[in-house]
Design an enzyme around this catalytic site. Sequence first.
Site, PDB file in Angstrom:
ATOM      1  N   TYR A 274      44.367  28.328  34.812  1.00 38.14           N
ATOM      2  CA  TYR A 274      44.890  29.502  35.510  1.00 38.14           C
ATOM      3  C   TYR A 274      44.166  30.753  34.991  1.00 38.14           C
ATOM      4  O   TYR A 274      44.786  31.693  34.505  1.00 38.14           O
ATOM      5  CB  TYR A 274      46.398  29.600  35.274  1.00 38.14           C
ATOM      6  CG  TYR A 274      47.157  30.530  36.209  1.00 38.14           C
ATOM      7  CD1 TYR A 274      46.611  30.987  37.402  1.00 38.14           C
ATOM      8  CD2 TYR A 274      48.446  30.934  35.890  1.00 38.14           C
ATOM      9  CE1 TYR A 274      47.323  31.815  38.253  1.00 38.14           C
ATOM     10  CE2 TYR A 274      49.178  31.770  36.728  1.00 38.14           C
ATOM     11  CZ  TYR A 274      48.603  32.202  37.897  1.00 38.14           C
ATOM     12  OH  TYR A 274      49.319  33.048  38.737  1.00 38.14           O
TER      13      TYR A 274
ATOM     14  N   CYS B  31      44.831  41.291  43.789  1.00 38.15           N
ATOM     15  CA  CYS B  31      43.891  40.829  42.765  1.00 38.15           C
ATOM     16  C   CYS B  31      42.502  40.640  43.358  1.00 38.15           C
ATOM     17  O   CYS B  31      41.489  41.034  42.754  1.00 38.15           O
ATOM     18  CB  CYS B  31      44.378  39.520  42.147  1.00 38.15           C
ATOM     19  SG  CYS B  31      45.786  39.709  41.033  1.00 38.15           S
TER      20      CYS B  31
END
Length: 410
Positions: free
Chosen positions: A143, A366
């Site tokens: 991640y 993001c």
Amino acid sequence: MWRSAFDHFLKGLMTRDRLIVRFADGSTAHYGPDTGQTATLHIKDDAILRGLCLNPVLALGEGYMDERIGFPDLGLLDTLKLLQGNRSTTGFPAWLRALNLARYHMRRFIQRNRPDRARANVAHHYDISDAFYALFLDADMQYSCAYFPDPDMTLEAAQDAKKAHIIRKLCLRPGDHVLDIGCGWGGMALTLARDHGVRVTGITLSENQLQTARTRAAQAGLSDKISFRLEDYRKTSGSFDRIVSIGMLEHVGVPNYGTYFQRISDLLAPDGVALIHSIGRSAPPARHDPFLNKYIFPGGYVPSLSELAGAMEYAGLWQTDIEIWRLHYAKTVRHWLERFNAARDQIRAMHDDRFIRMFEFYFTICLIAFEDRMQGVYQFQLAKNRSSVPLTRDYLYPNSHPQGPSFSGS
């Protein structure tokens, strides 16, 4: 009042493209020149205008989550990209500039992240469920930013390339003991122990990640080489030949940078090497992101290099290598978003539509940060002894001399 303030805000903001705003009463207003792209913003509830004037990103996210704002023409991503392309702090009204300045100075209070708060912050995001994250991450549950020396690589291949690149920088030796700070679901620790024969201690503040990492180590027959602990880096003791920390510095908080790098120094053996991988800003320090702080990563912050340099220097650490990755995280997030969208039906069986829109907005902002703003990924290779690593980067890819495309910093 707020309709008038909103009108003033957008007149100053839209300088390149055109934004059409459709209000709840059916009226419309046009902002910006009749050039470039055109997008429509549908405000379905005038009550949200106050938030759009005082905290625009948070209000946009909450409005999208609650379906009080729509993006009927270009959709969420392209509309936000259009707004970002017109964004200039000089075009912000005076009241918003003052509020943002106040939020900037509040970072030291908001991001204290004492051990109990740090654990609660981590649980907020990482303890949702492993099954949810497995739907969009790679098979190894990485991640963090993948590495794409070949832009057409699969996500799995790019995550393997990221781990391999980091491991090369660690300059491992037989029998080394590696500390993995913020070990996640254990993927890096497993790779280190299985493929490189070193001992690993992994620490995390996530109950879910801890249990999964221990289970994976047991299934791989590596429990004798890997120890996973629920532990704050400030509580860790011992001496380690190598330290790796991937995607954890973003959770440390501005007030704790000195403590973080001093702990790296204290825990690192005299001839040791550390590799810190973190999102960073190639721009002056800024306030924390209000949407991410409230809904995704409470206590989180993306640091500028200027905020970290002093902390590294005072910790007595050599910066033996600093590498900056541009656009690699954008590619990573695009892979995650594609998989997330493909798995919507499965996610809907776990979470409601508001949660799905929250994560979609998170991925979207993001992606914009990495594609359109001054945000990338830093890798800091640190050592106490300047001679602990080779003097050139040739050791990383010895068959690509002189430096090949992997060293472009792209």
